[in-house]
Design a protein around this motif. Structure first.
Motif: not given
Length: 93
Positions: A72-82
């Motif tokens: 979940i945290n990895e997906r959240r970081v990826a979304v924030e980067e986008v």
């Protein structure tokens, strides 16, 4: 020889202790007592196995939860980067 009540009491307690100790050793060393020891130890081993199985299940569940939380945290970081990349690409007019 004059034996006082106190002296006789001490002798009787000593003799009783020796008899009780001797009988106790016979009882503790009997085959019935050994069967009881074996059964108690077997119950203890079964309890240990049950506890170890439960502990293993809890550990596996905790590892699954940890893996999902990291995901979940990895997906959240990826979304924030986008989102960051998109906001950097916009120009202020």
């Amino acid at each position: 020889m004059n034996f006082s009540f106190d002296h006789m009491k001490k002798v009787a307690l000593f003799a009783g202790g020796v008899l009780f100790g001797t009988a106790g050793m016979k009882i503790l060393g009997s085959s019935d007592a050994k069967k009881c020891y074996v059964n108690c130890l077997a119950a203890g081993l079964r309890a240990k196995d049950c506890v170890m199985t439960t502990a293993s299940n809890i550990q596996e569940n905790a590892e699954d939860i940890m893996a999902e939380a990291k995901e979940i945290n990895e997906r959240r970081v990826a979304v924030e980067e986008v989102i960051e990349d998109q906001s950097e690409g916009e120009t202020v007019e």
